[in-house]
Write an enzyme that holds these catalytic residues in place. Structure first.
Site, PDB file in Angstrom:
ATOM      1  N   SER A  73     -20.236  -1.807  28.015  1.00 16.03           N
ATOM      2  CA  SER A  73     -18.990  -1.066  28.186  1.00 16.03           C
ATOM      3  C   SER A  73     -19.354   0.363  28.539  1.00 16.03           C
ATOM      4  O   SER A  73     -20.028   1.040  27.761  1.00 16.03           O
ATOM      5  CB  SER A  73     -18.207  -1.088  26.874  1.00 16.03           C
ATOM      6  OG  SER A  73     -17.084  -0.259  26.969  1.00 16.03           O
ATOM      7  N   GLY A 128      -4.053   4.881  18.390  1.00 10.24           N
ATOM      8  CA  GLY A 128      -2.974   4.074  17.811  1.00 10.24           C
ATOM      9  C   GLY A 128      -2.281   3.199  18.843  1.00 10.24           C
ATOM     10  O   GLY A 128      -1.147   2.783  18.651  1.00 10.24           O
ATOM     11  N   LEU A 129      -2.967   2.917  19.958  1.00  6.42           N
ATOM     12  CA  LEU A 129      -2.349   2.143  21.029  1.00  6.42           C
ATOM     13  C   LEU A 129      -3.014   0.775  21.181  1.00  6.42           C
ATOM     14  O   LEU A 129      -2.886   0.114  22.194  1.00  6.42           O
ATOM     15  CB  LEU A 129      -2.408   2.938  22.355  1.00  6.42           C
ATOM     16  CG  LEU A 129      -1.688   4.294  22.293  1.00  6.42           C
ATOM     17  CD1 LEU A 129      -1.914   5.084  23.589  1.00  6.42           C
ATOM     18  CD2 LEU A 129      -0.184   4.129  22.042  1.00  6.42           C
ATOM     19  N   SER A 131      -6.287  -0.331  21.270  1.00  8.53           N
ATOM     20  CA  SER A 131      -7.402  -0.607  22.179  1.00  8.53           C
ATOM     21  C   SER A 131      -8.200  -1.802  21.656  1.00  8.53           C
ATOM     22  O   SER A 131      -8.758  -2.572  22.441  1.00  8.53           O
ATOM     23  CB  SER A 131      -8.296   0.619  22.325  1.00  8.53           C
ATOM     24  OG  SER A 131      -8.784   1.015  21.068  1.00  8.53           O
ATOM     25  N   ASP A 181      -0.372  -6.451  16.940  1.00  6.19           N
ATOM     26  CA  ASP A 181      -1.005  -5.894  18.137  1.00  6.19           C
ATOM     27  C   ASP A 181      -1.486  -7.006  19.063  1.00  6.19           C
ATOM     28  O   ASP A 181      -1.310  -6.941  20.284  1.00  6.19           O
ATOM     29  CB  ASP A 181      -2.198  -5.011  17.745  1.00  6.19           C
ATOM     30  CG  ASP A 181      -1.805  -3.962  16.717  1.00  6.19           C
ATOM     31  OD1 ASP A 181      -0.604  -3.678  16.590  1.00  6.19           O
ATOM     32  OD2 ASP A 181      -2.712  -3.441  16.039  1.00  6.19           O
TER      33      ASP A 181
HETATM   34  C1  GLA Z   1      -1.916  -1.375  13.024  1.00  4.70           C
HETATM   35  C2  GLA Z   1      -2.206  -2.830  12.699  1.00  4.70           C
HETATM   36  C3  GLA Z   1      -0.955  -3.682  12.844  1.00  4.70           C
HETATM   37  C4  GLA Z   1       0.227  -3.073  12.090  1.00  4.70           C
HETATM   38  C5  GLA Z   1       0.353  -1.590  12.390  1.00  4.70           C
HETATM   39  C6  GLA Z   1       1.396  -0.926  11.545  1.00  4.70           C
HETATM   40  O1  GLA Z   1      -1.592  -1.242  14.365  1.00  4.70           O
HETATM   41  O2  GLA Z   1      -3.193  -3.333  13.565  1.00  4.70           O
HETATM   42  O3  GLA Z   1      -1.220  -4.987  12.406  1.00  4.70           O
HETATM   43  O4  GLA Z   1       0.126  -3.319  10.725  1.00  4.70           O
HETATM   44  O5  GLA Z   1      -0.874  -0.896  12.206  1.00  4.70           O
HETATM   45  O6  GLA Z   1       2.652  -1.403  11.880  1.00  4.70           O
END
Ligand code: GLA
Length: 393
Positions: A73, A128-129, A131, A181
């Site tokens: 990567s 927080g997206l 990845s 996610d």
């Molecule tokens: C992270 C975790 C998810 C979820 C969120 C909070 O993204 O991977 O499973 O718990 O936090 O909603």
């Protein structure tokens, strides 16, 4: 800020060929996500409303005829692990997200072979997206295709792939995350949000064409650092006191009275967030369904209420997220909230047509006043779920 996908597809293929001296069998990609609303409810069996974003991770892959896995990567250098050495806690670095998917699919009874992989991505990491889910999902789909598992073609199969990705993250990486996610990345659909019932993992695709502003605070975000696991434990403690299997089983009616049964005041506040958040998701999904046009003021108010609950009851926000949300709302956003696990990462703002310029300036100004580095901002609409990239290979 998303790089044209075809460029990253070609870059993954080129990196593969330069590294391994042959062309890959193909390139597969999967998106990151934002969650519109419904935070920290997935592991409590509740409802959430994520959507895939245009930013994606691309995996160029070629099947091997032995049980070796090699991955590169960017400028990481080639990492390698034998499939038989993959186990909970091994490997210990980022390769666990890739290796874990091979492991979890084998654990689920699928025959998988070794592979060479080259990765490219424009999903910012630590923002927080998701990845990590994008990485897992791109690899899962590549394995599915090359090993002929036949799971990627329909939603039921993709649900199984998402389960394997979650297991990779829970067991091999050791991050006790929910499952939202991976579902968003594998089961998302362009122009739609995904209403996900985390008790059954059933989904319903709700049209959502609205543009969102993402504000990446660039403040640290890590899920493996104990805070996330602590929140989960507090929720489980509250559920035990309430005599329910999952907090999603608690009725919102007479909530304050119900929650008196929770002895620890911290666990009580965590439960208050979860139960009220699930109600906000229901209302939000209804607003999307009523749509055309969506009542953005009402939806924005739910976003902001969710943020306040995450800040005060669930305590997973941070100063950078709070300042971004407050500045966005003060500058005319219909609403704003942190998205994802929290403790840093990104906020989303619901901004009307032509309104994002003023919101971006206001957030930048507020950050400057605090002496913080400039946040990254970009506008997104709901993108497609994971798929095989078109290539001329
Ligand atoms: C992270 C975790 C998810 C979820 C969120 C909070 O993204 O991977 O499973 O718990 O936090 O909603």
């Amino acid at each position: 800020m998303s790089t044209p996908s075809s460029d990253l597809t070609s870059a993954a293929a080129a990196s593969f060929t330069a590294t391994y001296g042959v062309a890959p069998d193909g390139v597969w990609s999967a998106p990151g996500r934002v969650n519109l609303i419904g935070e920290h409810v997935d592991y409590n069996g509740g409802l959430c409303l994520p959507m895939a974003i245009p930013q994606r991770t691309h995996a160029a892959m070629r099947q091997r005829d032995d049980r070796m896995l090699r991955v590169i990567s960017g400028d990481s250098g080639v990492e390698q692990v034998a499939l038989d050495d993959i186990a909970p806690g091994n490997p210990k670095n980022w390769v666990a997200y890739v290796a874990g998917v091979f492991w979890a699919l084998e654990q689920a009874g699928h025959a998988v072979a070794g592979a060479d992989i080259a990765l490219t991505s424009d999903v910012p990491s630590g923002a927080g997206l998701s990845s990590s889910a994008a990485l897992e999902a791109s690899v899962a789909l590549a394995i599915d295709d090359l090993c002929g598992l036949g799971l990627g073609h329909d939603d039921a199969g993709r649900r199984a792939l998402a389960t394997a990705c979650q297991r990779a993250e829970n067991e091999v990486v050791g991050a006790p995350t929910g499952g939202m996610d991976q579902a968003a990345s594998l089961r998302g659909r362009a122009g739609h949000a995904l209403e996900l019932d985390c008790r059954t993992m059933d989904v319903s695709h709700v049209p959502f064409e609205q543009e969102l502003l993402i504000i990446d605070t660039r403040a640290h975000h890590a899920l493996v650092d104990g805070q996330y696991a602590a929140r989960r434990e507090q929720c489980e403690a509250a559920a035990r006191d309430l005599g329910v299997a999952l907090l999603a089983d608690v009725s919102p009616d007479g909530l304050d009275e119900t929650l008196e049964a929770v002895t620890d005041p911290v666990a009580r506040r965590r439960a208050h967030h979860v139960v009220t958040e699930i109600e906000r998701v229901k209302e939000s999904a209804q607003l999307l369904r009523d749509g055309d046009p969506i009542d953005l003021d009402a939806l924005g108010a739910l976003f902001t209420a969710s943020h306040v609950s995450l800040r005060d009851d669930f305590e997973v926000s941070c100063a950078e997220l709070d300042v971004a949300v407050d500045a966005a709302v003060a500058a005319g956003a219909h609403g704003a909230r942190m998205t994802g696990g929290g403790f840093g990462g990104s906020a989303i703002a619901l901004v009307g047509r032509g309104g994002s310029g003023a919101v971006v300036s206001a957030v930048r100004r507020a950050y400057q006043q605090q002496g913080w580095k400039r946040p990254r901002t970009f506008r997104v609409t709901a993108g497609a779920g994971a798929g095989r990239d078109k290539t001329t290979l």
